[in-house]
Design a protein around this motif. Structure first.
Motif, PDB file in Angstrom:
ATOM      1  N   PHE A  52       1.158  -0.961  -0.031  1.00 19.33           N
ATOM      2  CA  PHE A  52      -0.232  -0.025   0.161  1.00 19.33           C
ATOM      3  C   PHE A  52       1.338   1.461   0.029  1.00 19.33           C
ATOM      4  O   PHE A  52       0.767   2.341   1.074  1.00 19.33           O
ATOM      5  CB  PHE A  52      -0.990  -0.021   0.959  1.00 19.33           C
ATOM      6  N   GLY A  53       1.752   0.858  -0.313  1.00 17.71           N
ATOM      7  CA  GLY A  53       3.024   2.642  -1.059  1.00 17.71           C
ATOM      8  C   GLY A  53       2.974   2.622  -1.760  1.00 17.71           C
ATOM      9  O   GLY A  53       1.464   3.074  -3.428  1.00 17.71           O
ATOM     10  N   LEU A  54       4.420   3.301  -2.791  1.00 15.73           N
ATOM     11  CA  LEU A  54       3.513   4.303  -3.886  1.00 15.73           C
ATOM     12  C   LEU A  54       4.403   2.997  -5.544  1.00 15.73           C
ATOM     13  O   LEU A  54       5.323   2.656  -4.725  1.00 15.73           O
ATOM     14  CB  LEU A  54       5.298   4.782  -3.515  1.00 15.73           C
ATOM     15  N   PHE A  55       4.078   3.293  -6.608  1.00 13.50           N
ATOM     16  CA  PHE A  55       4.347   2.276  -7.253  1.00 13.50           C
ATOM     17  C   PHE A  55       4.830   3.494  -8.301  1.00 13.50           C
ATOM     18  O   PHE A  55       4.813   4.539  -8.979  1.00 13.50           O
ATOM     19  CB  PHE A  55       3.301   1.354  -7.987  1.00 13.50           C
ATOM     20  N   VAL A  56       6.247   3.198  -9.161  1.00 20.30           N
ATOM     21  CA  VAL A  56       6.421   3.663 -10.657  1.00 20.30           C
ATOM     22  C   VAL A  56       5.836   2.770 -11.293  1.00 20.30           C
ATOM     23  O   VAL A  56       6.068   1.648 -11.669  1.00 20.30           O
ATOM     24  CB  VAL A  56       8.266   3.827  -9.936  1.00 20.30           C
ATOM     25  N   LEU A  57       5.183   3.763 -12.625  1.00 24.26           N
ATOM     26  CA  LEU A  57       4.683   3.440 -14.097  1.00 24.26           C
ATOM     27  C   LEU A  57       5.911   3.343 -15.059  1.00 24.26           C
ATOM     28  O   LEU A  57       6.326   4.497 -14.977  1.00 24.26           O
ATOM     29  CB  LEU A  57       3.442   4.455 -14.242  1.00 24.26           C
ATOM     30  N   VAL A  58       6.416   1.584 -15.395  1.00 29.68           N
ATOM     31  CA  VAL A  58       6.728   2.058 -16.539  1.00 29.68           C
ATOM     32  C   VAL A  58       6.657   1.147 -17.388  1.00 29.68           C
ATOM     33  O   VAL A  58       5.732   0.012 -17.464  1.00 29.68           O
ATOM     34  CB  VAL A  58       8.210   0.782 -16.305  1.00 29.68           C
TER      35      VAL A  58
ATOM     36  N   GLY B 263       3.935   7.940 -11.397  1.00 29.69           N
ATOM     37  CA  GLY B 263       4.040   7.109  -9.628  1.00 29.69           C
ATOM     38  C   GLY B 263       2.399   7.162  -9.934  1.00 29.69           C
ATOM     39  O   GLY B 263       1.596   7.831 -10.363  1.00 29.69           O
ATOM     40  N   MET B 264       1.674   6.009  -8.927  1.00 33.07           N
ATOM     41  CA  MET B 264       0.925   6.548  -8.194  1.00 33.07           C
ATOM     42  C   MET B 264       0.796   4.950  -6.775  1.00 33.07           C
ATOM     43  O   MET B 264       1.459   4.007  -7.406  1.00 33.07           O
ATOM     44  CB  MET B 264       0.314   5.179  -9.854  1.00 33.07           C
ATOM     45  N   GLY B 265      -0.281   5.144  -6.245  1.00 33.36           N
ATOM     46  CA  GLY B 265      -0.045   4.851  -4.936  1.00 33.36           C
ATOM     47  C   GLY B 265      -0.913   4.561  -3.979  1.00 33.36           C
ATOM     48  O   GLY B 265      -1.877   5.883  -4.451  1.00 33.36           O
ATOM     49  N   PHE B 266      -1.063   4.430  -3.099  1.00 31.32           N
ATOM     50  CA  PHE B 266      -1.740   4.192  -2.230  1.00 31.32           C
ATOM     51  C   PHE B 266      -1.747   5.314  -0.420  1.00 31.32           C
ATOM     52  O   PHE B 266      -0.161   6.016  -0.646  1.00 31.32           O
ATOM     53  CB  PHE B 266      -2.409   3.550  -0.722  1.00 31.32           C
ATOM     54  N   HIS B 267      -2.674   5.748   0.265  1.00 32.94           N
ATOM     55  CA  HIS B 267      -2.152   7.524   1.368  1.00 32.94           C
ATOM     56  C   HIS B 267      -2.041   7.000   2.307  1.00 32.94           C
ATOM     57  O   HIS B 267      -1.397   7.268   2.981  1.00 32.94           O
ATOM     58  CB  HIS B 267      -3.200   8.802   1.027  1.00 32.94           C
TER      59      HIS B 267
END
Length: 375
Positions: free
Chosen positions: A254-260, A270-274
Motif C-alpha cells: 500500500f505504498g508507492l508504485f512507479v509506472l514503467v 507514479g501512483m499509489g496509496f496514501h
C-alpha cells in the motif's frame, strides 16, 4: 541511483570468506551453527547452494519455479575448499547480477512470486550475512559485517521493519537472531520483495525504502525516466513512503508504485496509496504522470489495474481519489478507471473530517467500490 547490487554481493562474500578462513582448520561438522539445527559445515555449504541457486534463477529467467539443479562437493573437500566454493558461487552470482537488465524478474515464492536483480542480491546477501553469523556463533567467533550490507538488505527486502540506529542488530532481531530494546522477540519472519503489477502497456513497480529515499532526495530511484521525470508529486509520495518506513508503519503493498512503460522500460509516472486501508476497508489513491507522457491513457490503465488488485483483497472495500474541481484531465483518469463521483453526503463527511478523512473544500471526491461494498 547507481546499481550497487553486484558490489554489495562481493563485499558480503568477502566478509564471509575472511571469517571462515580463521577457523578452517577446525571440525565444522562437530559444532552446531548458532540457533539452527544444522552443523557449521552444512550451513556453510548452504550459503554456496543459495548463491548459485539465485544466480541460476536470474540467468535462466525462471518464471514458474526453481531451476531444477543443485551442486555437490567432491569427496574429500576440506573446509578450505568449501570456502573456495562459497567465493566462486558468490563471484558467479555477482556477475549474473551485473549482467541482468533491471527490468528482468525471476521466480521467487515469497511474497509476490518474483524478484528483480536488486531483490535477488538482497536475498543472497541476507543468506550470506545471517548464516555467517550462525557459523560464527557456533564457533565462538566475533562477526560484524560492514554496516552498509545489512542496510542494503533492510531497505530492499525488509520494508515492513522499522530501521534502528544499528542496521546489523536490527537485521539480527528481524530474523529471530537477537534482541532489540523495546521490541518483542521475533519468532517467525519473512523477507518482502516488492510487488509488481502488469498491465497491457505498463508495469507498476513497488518502490522500496532505498528507492524512496533516493527519489525524495532528488534522484531517479533506480529508474530511467522519460524527459522531465519524475514529477514532483512522485517525489512527495516517495517522501511519505520514507517517513512511514522510518516510523515502522509502512505496508509496502500500500505504498508507492512507479509506472514503467514496457515498450522502452522508461518510467512515466507514479501512483499509489496514501496509506493502508482503515478498519472499514477504505484506502485513498493518488497519481501523476510526467507531462510528456500524458494524454495516452497510461494513468487510467494503471489506476484500473491497481484498483482491481486492491479491491480483490479481503481488507479493501472502497477506494477514494480526491481531485481538484478544475482538473478535468485527472477527473477523466478516475472515471475511465471505474471511479464515480461520491455522493453529496460522502463529500460533506470528508470535508468535515469524518471517517478519518479531512478533504479540502476545493477538491472533489471520487470513489470505486468493491463488489461486496456495492452489494
Amino acid at each position: 541511483m547507481r546499481d550497487i547490487s553486484g558490489e554489495r554481493v562481493r563485499q558480503a562474500v568477502a566478509s564471509c570468506g575472511a571469517l571462515l578462513r580463521t577457523a578452517a582448520d577446525r571440525d565444522w561438522t562437530a559444532v552446531g551453527a548458532g540457533r539452527l539445527e544444522w552443523d557449521c559445515h552444512k550451513t556453510a555449504f548452504h550459503i554456496a547452494e543459495d548463491l548459485i541457486a539465485y544466480a541460476g534463477q536470474l540467468a535462466g529467467r525462471a518464471q514458474d519455479d526453481y531451476i531444477p539443479f543443485e551442486i555437490t562437493l567432491d569427496d574429500g573437500t576440506d573446509n578450505h575448499g568449501l570456502v573456495q566454493v562459497i567465493e566462486t558461487t558468490g563471484a558467479l552470482f555477482a556477475a549474473t547480477i551485473r549482467t541482468t537488465p533491471p527490468e528482468v524478474r525471476a521466480f521467487h515464492p515469497y511474497p509476490f512470486r518474483s524478484a528483480n536483480r536488486e531483490g535477488f542480491a538482497a536475498m543472497g546477501i541476507a543468506e550470506v550475512l545471517l548464516h555467517t553469523h550462525d557459523i560464527a556463533e557456533g564457533l565462538g567467533l566475533p562477526y560484524e559485517p560492514p554496516a552498509e550490507l545489512p542496510e542494503f538488505v533492510l531497505t530492499r527486502i525488509f520494508p515492513h521493519v522499522q530501521p534502528g540506529s544499528d542496521h546489523w542488530r536490527t537485521l539480527l532481531w528481524a530474523t529471530g537472531r537477537g534482541d532489540l530494546p523495546g521490541r518483542a522477540p521475533v519468532t517467525e519472519w519473512r523477507w518482502h520483495n516488492n510487488l509488481v503489477l502488469p498491465t497491457d502497456r505498463l508495469t507498476l513497480q513497488g518502490v522500496t525504502p532505498a528507492a524512496a529515499a533516493d527519489l525524495s532526495a532528488g534522484g531517479d530511484g533506480g529508474f530511467t525516466w522519460v524527459v522531465g521525470g519524475p514529477f514532483e508529486g512522485t517525489r512527495e509520495a516517495a517522501g511519505v513512503t520514507l517517513k512511514a518506513y522510518e516510523a515502522g508503519v509502512h505496508r509496502p503493498e500500500f505504498g508507492l508504485f512507479v509506472l514503467v512503460r514496457k515498450e522502452d522500460d522508461l518510467a512515466v509516472g507514479g501512483m499509489g496509496f496514501h496509506g493502508a486501508p482503515d478498519e472499514e476497508g477504505r484506502a485513498e489513491v493518488g497519481y501523476d504522470l510526467v507531462e510528456g507522457a500524458r494524454g495516452r491513457g497510461y494513468a487510467s490503465e494503471a489506476l484500473d489495474a491497481l484498483s482491481e488488485w486492491a479491491l480483490a483483497r479481503d481488507d479493501v472495500r472502497l477506494l477514494r481519489a480526491t481531485v481538484e474541481a478544475d482538473n478535468l484531465p485527472s477527473q477523466g483518469v478516475a472515471t475511465r478507471a471505474g471511479y464515480v463521483r461520491a455522493t453529496a453526503e460522502e463529500e460533506r463527511a470528508a470535508r468535515e473530517g469524518q471517517e478519518g478523512h479531512d478533504m479540502d473544500g476545493t477538491l472533489q471526491l471520487y470513489v470505486r467500490r468493491g463488489r461486496r461494498q456495492a452489494a
